[in-house]
Design a protein around this motif. Structure first.
Motif, PDB file in Angstrom:
ATOM      1  N   LEU A  98       1.463   1.264 -11.202  1.00 32.21           N
ATOM      2  CA  LEU A  98       2.267   2.007 -10.245  1.00 32.21           C
ATOM      3  C   LEU A  98       1.876   1.490  -8.872  1.00 32.21           C
ATOM      4  O   LEU A  98       0.701   1.523  -8.510  1.00 32.21           O
ATOM      5  CB  LEU A  98       1.974   3.504 -10.370  1.00 32.21           C
ATOM      6  N   SER A  99       2.853   0.971  -8.131  1.00 33.67           N
ATOM      7  CA  SER A  99       2.499   0.370  -6.845  1.00 33.67           C
ATOM      8  C   SER A  99       3.358   0.893  -5.699  1.00 33.67           C
ATOM      9  O   SER A  99       4.506   1.290  -5.893  1.00 33.67           O
ATOM     10  CB  SER A  99       2.629  -1.156  -6.916  1.00 33.67           C
ATOM     11  N   PHE A 100       2.786   0.880  -4.513  1.00 32.99           N
ATOM     12  CA  PHE A 100       3.496   1.229  -3.290  1.00 32.99           C
ATOM     13  C   PHE A 100       4.475   0.104  -2.987  1.00 32.99           C
ATOM     14  O   PHE A 100       4.142  -1.071  -3.105  1.00 32.99           O
ATOM     15  CB  PHE A 100       2.499   1.372  -2.140  1.00 32.99           C
ATOM     16  N   SER A 101       5.687   0.460  -2.599  1.00 34.49           N
ATOM     17  CA  SER A 101       6.693  -0.544  -2.286  1.00 34.49           C
ATOM     18  C   SER A 101       6.892  -0.686  -0.782  1.00 34.49           C
ATOM     19  O   SER A 101       6.595  -1.727  -0.213  1.00 34.49           O
ATOM     20  CB  SER A 101       8.020  -0.176  -2.958  1.00 34.49           C
ATOM     21  N   HIS A 102       7.394   0.362  -0.138  1.00 29.83           N
ATOM     22  CA  HIS A 102       7.639   0.290   1.295  1.00 29.83           C
ATOM     23  C   HIS A 102       7.834   1.688   1.876  1.00 29.83           C
ATOM     24  O   HIS A 102       8.060   2.641   1.153  1.00 29.83           O
ATOM     25  CB  HIS A 102       8.861  -0.588   1.603  1.00 29.83           C
ATOM     26  N   THR A 103       7.757   1.786   3.178  1.00 30.90           N
ATOM     27  CA  THR A 103       7.901   3.053   3.884  1.00 30.90           C
ATOM     28  C   THR A 103       9.360   3.292   4.245  1.00 30.90           C
ATOM     29  O   THR A 103      10.036   2.395   4.731  1.00 30.90           O
ATOM     30  CB  THR A 103       7.050   3.035   5.181  1.00 30.90           C
ATOM     31  N   LEU A 104       9.823   4.514   4.012  1.00 28.46           N
ATOM     32  CA  LEU A 104      11.169   4.903   4.419  1.00 28.46           C
ATOM     33  C   LEU A 104      11.158   5.593   5.782  1.00 28.46           C
ATOM     34  O   LEU A 104      12.064   5.428   6.576  1.00 28.46           O
ATOM     35  CB  LEU A 104      11.799   5.833   3.382  1.00 28.46           C
ATOM     36  N   SER A 105      10.119   6.371   6.013  1.00 28.17           N
ATOM     37  CA  SER A 105       9.968   7.076   7.280  1.00 28.17           C
ATOM     38  C   SER A 105       8.474   7.068   7.622  1.00 28.17           C
ATOM     39  O   SER A 105       7.657   7.469   6.793  1.00 28.17           O
ATOM     40  CB  SER A 105      10.470   8.509   7.139  1.00 28.17           C
ATOM     41  N   PRO A 106       8.114   6.614   8.812  1.00 25.41           N
ATOM     42  CA  PRO A 106       6.690   6.531   9.158  1.00 25.41           C
ATOM     43  C   PRO A 106       6.007   7.899   9.130  1.00 25.41           C
ATOM     44  O   PRO A 106       6.638   8.921   9.399  1.00 25.41           O
ATOM     45  CB  PRO A 106       6.679   5.960  10.570  1.00 25.41           C
ATOM     46  N   SER A 107       4.749   7.901   8.827  1.00 20.18           N
ATOM     47  CA  SER A 107       3.956   9.123   8.802  1.00 20.18           C
ATOM     48  C   SER A 107       3.693   9.612  10.215  1.00 20.18           C
ATOM     49  O   SER A 107       3.433   8.811  11.132  1.00 20.18           O
ATOM     50  CB  SER A 107       2.623   8.850   8.108  1.00 20.18           C
ATOM     51  N   ALA A 108       3.711  10.924  10.403  1.00 20.17           N
ATOM     52  CA  ALA A 108       3.356  11.506  11.702  1.00 20.17           C
ATOM     53  C   ALA A 108       1.886  11.237  12.017  1.00 20.17           C
ATOM     54  O   ALA A 108       1.479  11.263  13.179  1.00 20.17           O
ATOM     55  CB  ALA A 108       3.632  12.999  11.707  1.00 20.17           C
ATOM     56  N   LEU A 109       1.099  10.935  10.988  1.00 14.69           N
ATOM     57  CA  LEU A 109      -0.317  10.635  11.207  1.00 14.69           C
ATOM     58  C   LEU A 109      -0.515   9.306  11.944  1.00 14.69           C
ATOM     59  O   LEU A 109      -1.591   9.039  12.457  1.00 14.69           O
ATOM     60  CB  LEU A 109      -1.064  10.598   9.872  1.00 14.69           C
ATOM     61  N   ASP A 110       0.527   8.478  11.972  1.00 13.10           N
ATOM     62  CA  ASP A 110       0.446   7.187  12.657  1.00 13.10           C
ATOM     63  C   ASP A 110       0.712   7.292  14.161  1.00 13.10           C
ATOM     64  O   ASP A 110       0.583   6.313  14.876  1.00 13.10           O
ATOM     65  CB  ASP A 110       1.432   6.187  12.038  1.00 13.10           C
ATOM     66  N   ILE A 111       1.107   8.482  14.614  1.00 10.84           N
ATOM     67  CA  ILE A 111       1.380   8.674  16.044  1.00 10.84           C
ATOM     68  C   ILE A 111       0.067   8.969  16.756  1.00 10.84           C
ATOM     69  O   ILE A 111      -0.652   9.895  16.382  1.00 10.84           O
ATOM     70  CB  ILE A 111       2.389   9.818  16.269  1.00 10.84           C
TER      71      ILE A 111
END
Length: 85
Positions: free
Chosen positions: A46-59
């Motif tokens: 099971l792998s991460f593919s891509h982000t659809l909406s950035p995390s608020a934690l990245d602000i």
């Protein structure tokens, strides 16, 4: 939300008996087919593919503080200046 795993031999549902973390973006799933006539055991990744909406934690904190004290118009200007990867 539960992950549904399908046996690639017979198409029936399989259970995940255990898992291991291979990296921050990959988890290895050890599976067993629920169909007694099949009995296939297998491993899936099971792998991460891509982000659809950035995390608020990245602000950054200073941006969040400014957002909370800004008008809607000022907030739009702040977001237009942010470079989201």
């Amino acid at each position: 939300m539960a992950v549904k795993v399908t046996c690639n031999r017979c198409g029936c549902t399989a259970t995940i008996s255990s898992s291991s973390i291979e990296s921050d973006e990959v988890k290895r799933l050890y599976c067993c087919c629920k169909n007694a006539d099949c009995g296939h055991t297998f491993v899936m990744d099971l792998s991460f593919s891509h982000t659809l909406s950035p995390s608020a934690l990245d602000i950054p904190d200073e941006v969040l503080t400014r957002l909370h004290t800004s008008t809607r118009c000022e907030q739009q200007k702040i977001f237009s200046r942010l470079a989201v990867p």
